[in-house]
Scaffold this active site. Structure first.
Site, PDB file in Angstrom:
ATOM      1  N   ARG A 194       0.808  -1.222   0.000  1.00 41.37           N
ATOM      2  CA  ARG A 194       0.000   0.000   0.000  1.00 41.37           C
ATOM      3  C   ARG A 194       0.842   1.275   0.000  1.00 41.37           C
ATOM      4  O   ARG A 194       0.676   2.157  -0.845  1.00 41.37           O
ATOM      5  CB  ARG A 194      -0.918   0.050   1.237  1.00 41.37           C
ATOM      6  CG  ARG A 194      -2.206  -0.695   1.105  1.00 41.37           C
ATOM      7  CD  ARG A 194      -2.595  -1.284   2.461  1.00 41.37           C
ATOM      8  NE  ARG A 194      -1.786  -2.447   2.663  1.00 41.37           N
ATOM      9  CZ  ARG A 194      -2.146  -3.668   2.290  1.00 41.37           C
ATOM     10  NH1 ARG A 194      -3.344  -3.844   1.817  1.00 41.37           N
ATOM     11  NH2 ARG A 194      -1.346  -4.689   2.433  1.00 41.37           N
ATOM     12  N   THR A 195       1.749   1.375   0.971  1.00 37.62           N
ATOM     13  CA  THR A 195       2.491   2.630   1.149  1.00 37.62           C
ATOM     14  C   THR A 195       3.422   2.872  -0.041  1.00 37.62           C
ATOM     15  O   THR A 195       3.465   3.975  -0.601  1.00 37.62           O
ATOM     16  CB  THR A 195       3.298   2.566   2.469  1.00 37.62           C
ATOM     17  OG1 THR A 195       2.445   2.059   3.492  1.00 37.62           O
ATOM     18  CG2 THR A 195       3.819   3.923   2.860  1.00 37.62           C
ATOM     19  N   LYS A 236      26.698  -4.872  -0.820  1.00 37.18           N
ATOM     20  CA  LYS A 236      28.165  -5.049  -0.875  1.00 37.18           C
ATOM     21  C   LYS A 236      28.823  -4.522   0.393  1.00 37.18           C
ATOM     22  O   LYS A 236      30.035  -4.499   0.506  1.00 37.18           O
ATOM     23  CB  LYS A 236      28.741  -4.293  -2.075  1.00 37.18           C
ATOM     24  CG  LYS A 236      28.221  -4.732  -3.412  1.00 37.18           C
ATOM     25  CD  LYS A 236      28.865  -3.863  -4.504  1.00 37.18           C
ATOM     26  CE  LYS A 236      28.012  -3.800  -5.743  1.00 37.18           C
ATOM     27  NZ  LYS A 236      28.354  -2.640  -6.566  1.00 37.18           N
ATOM     28  N   ARG A 256      11.109   3.835   4.347  1.00 31.80           N
ATOM     29  CA  ARG A 256      10.588   2.876   5.340  1.00 31.80           C
ATOM     30  C   ARG A 256      11.759   2.026   5.802  1.00 31.80           C
ATOM     31  O   ARG A 256      12.557   1.563   4.974  1.00 31.80           O
ATOM     32  CB  ARG A 256       9.500   1.995   4.741  1.00 31.80           C
ATOM     33  CG  ARG A 256       9.147   0.834   5.672  1.00 31.80           C
ATOM     34  CD  ARG A 256       7.976   0.030   5.190  1.00 31.80           C
ATOM     35  NE  ARG A 256       6.715   0.756   5.390  1.00 31.80           N
ATOM     36  CZ  ARG A 256       5.515   0.188   5.283  1.00 31.80           C
ATOM     37  NH1 ARG A 256       5.402  -1.092   4.999  1.00 31.80           N
ATOM     38  NH2 ARG A 256       4.420   0.904   5.460  1.00 31.80           N
ATOM     39  N   HIS A 269       4.065   5.928  11.800  1.00 28.87           N
ATOM     40  CA  HIS A 269       3.681   5.724  10.396  1.00 28.87           C
ATOM     41  C   HIS A 269       2.714   6.865  10.068  1.00 28.87           C
ATOM     42  O   HIS A 269       1.507   6.669   9.988  1.00 28.87           O
ATOM     43  CB  HIS A 269       3.021   4.353  10.245  1.00 28.87           C
ATOM     44  CG  HIS A 269       2.819   3.891   8.828  1.00 28.87           C
ATOM     45  ND1 HIS A 269       2.990   4.716   7.732  1.00 28.87           N
ATOM     46  CD2 HIS A 269       2.441   2.682   8.331  1.00 28.87           C
ATOM     47  CE1 HIS A 269       2.732   4.026   6.630  1.00 28.87           C
ATOM     48  NE2 HIS A 269       2.403   2.798   6.959  1.00 28.87           N
TER      49      HIS A 269
HETATM   50  N1   CP Z   1      -0.652  -0.196   5.927  1.00 29.81           N
HETATM   51  C1   CP Z   1       0.574  -0.388   5.388  1.00 29.81           C
HETATM   52  O1   CP Z   1       1.568   0.288   5.740  1.00 29.81           O
HETATM   53  O2   CP Z   1       0.594  -1.335   4.414  1.00 29.81           O
HETATM   54  P1   CP Z   1       1.878  -1.770   3.571  1.00 29.81           P
HETATM   55  O3   CP Z   1       2.832  -2.427   4.540  1.00 29.81           O
HETATM   56  O4   CP Z   1       1.355  -2.696   2.510  1.00 29.81           O
HETATM   57  O5   CP Z   1       2.495  -0.518   3.017  1.00 29.81           O
END
Ligand code: CP
Length: 313
Positions: free
Chosen positions: A59-60, A87, A109, A137
């Site tokens: 999603r993100t 590496k 992320r 998040h």
């Molecule tokens: N909700 C969420 O962060 O989903 P993903 O891990 O698929 O990005």
């Protein structure tokens, strides 16, 4: 008046006014997505954005890329597996290398808390936190707030129950901060090992049984069990199966809920674990609407952080 923040590390530190500015611009972009094909913009033409996902995401990651492209930016997806990280290049040297390419923003992320702030130390453009460890998040919370806002009259009038692994959830942490900033009544529900008493200091109620509070909730927000954090979870719950049995949102349990109570889930859902298939697929579950909100919120944030413009708020 403009917008002066260049980065988003978390929901912590955003004011109520700033949250509503983001939500209003996000609503503008969400409406633009109702057209077929969804409307594209040129505001970020010439800007280059690098998406760096050191943890799995659907999603993100994809919605950031969709948002960047719909805003007219060039998008680069950094492939960790094919990068010189493999590496032995350090994280800091990796960021310095990207910085030397004169790009305008990094979306990141990572499994470690505080990585977005570390990135900012070595990167001169904007940094957007797409989830850092168990910390925050922020874009998930903004999209959750947008989906809620479209279904309720006022954040002050609703009672949201957040169910599951609260202790290790960055989604829960950001959502609690966001909802409390907007004046929402929040209850946390989970086993005592994943719901320490100190959460009460955040101005929330704590319940150890979902059945004790479900009838009072306007929104029931559920999480999957984070298997990727199994080492943290192992001492806290007997087994993922036992946890699911106690807190699963299913039809018998939903019989006790308000008739118009809504269900939210950040995804990915593990069907028939934390939520039954019938409930997850029901009209009252906003999970896919949340995904749509995610593109809109990320378009709005890119506008604000890279251009500082609030003219469509
Ligand atoms: N909700 C969420 O962060 O989903 P993903 O891990 O698929 O990005």
């Amino acid at each position: 008046m403009g917008w002066d923040k260049k980065d988003i590390f978390g929901i912590e530190g955003l004011t109520k006014e700033e949250l509503f500015t983001i939500l209003k611009i996000s609503k503008y972009y969400k409406d633009s997505m109702k057209l077929k094909p969804a409307k594209s913009f040129t505001l970020l033409q010439g800007y280059t954005i690098v998406n760096m996902f050191f943890e799995a995401s659907t999603r993100t990651r994809v919605s950031f890329e969709v948002a960047e492209k719909r805003m007219g930016a060039f998008t680069i997806n950094f492939d960790v597996e094919m990068s010189s990280v493999k590496k032995g290049e350090t994280f800091v040297d990796t960021i310095k290398t990207i910085n030397a390419m004169q790009v305008d923003a990094i979306v990141i992320r990572h499994s470690d808390c505080g990585i977005p702030q570390l990135t900012k130390k070595y990167f001169s453009g904007s940094v957007l936190n797409a989830g850092d460890g168990t910390h925050e998040h922020p874009t998930q919370t903004l999209l959750d707030l947008l989906s809620m806002w479209e279904h309720i009259k006022c954040f002050e009038d609703i009672h949201v129950g957040i169910v599951g692994d609260i202790l290790y959830s960055r989604v829960a942490r950001s959502l609690i901060i966001g909802l409390k900033t907007l004046g929402t009544k929040v209850s946390l529900i989970g086993p005592p090992t994943l719901l320490p008493e100190y959460f009460k200091d955040w101005g929330v109620n704590i319940y150890y049984k979902l059945d004790d509070i479900i009838s009072e909730l306007d929104i029931i927000y559920i999480y999957r069990i984070q298997k990727e954090r199994a080492e943290l979870l192992r001492p806290a719950i007997p087994s993922i199966g036992d946890f699911a049995k106690l807190y699963q949102l299913n039809e018998p349990r939903m019989e006790k809920a308000k008739k118009d109570a809504l269900i939210m889930h950040p995804g990915p859902a593990i069907r028939d674990s934390e939520v039954s298939t019938a409930i997850y697929d029901s009209k009252r579950c906003l999970a896919l609407d949340q995904v749509t909100s995610g593109v809109a919120v990320r378009m709005a944030l890119l506008q604000l952080l890279l251009k500082g413009e609030i003219n469509n708020a």
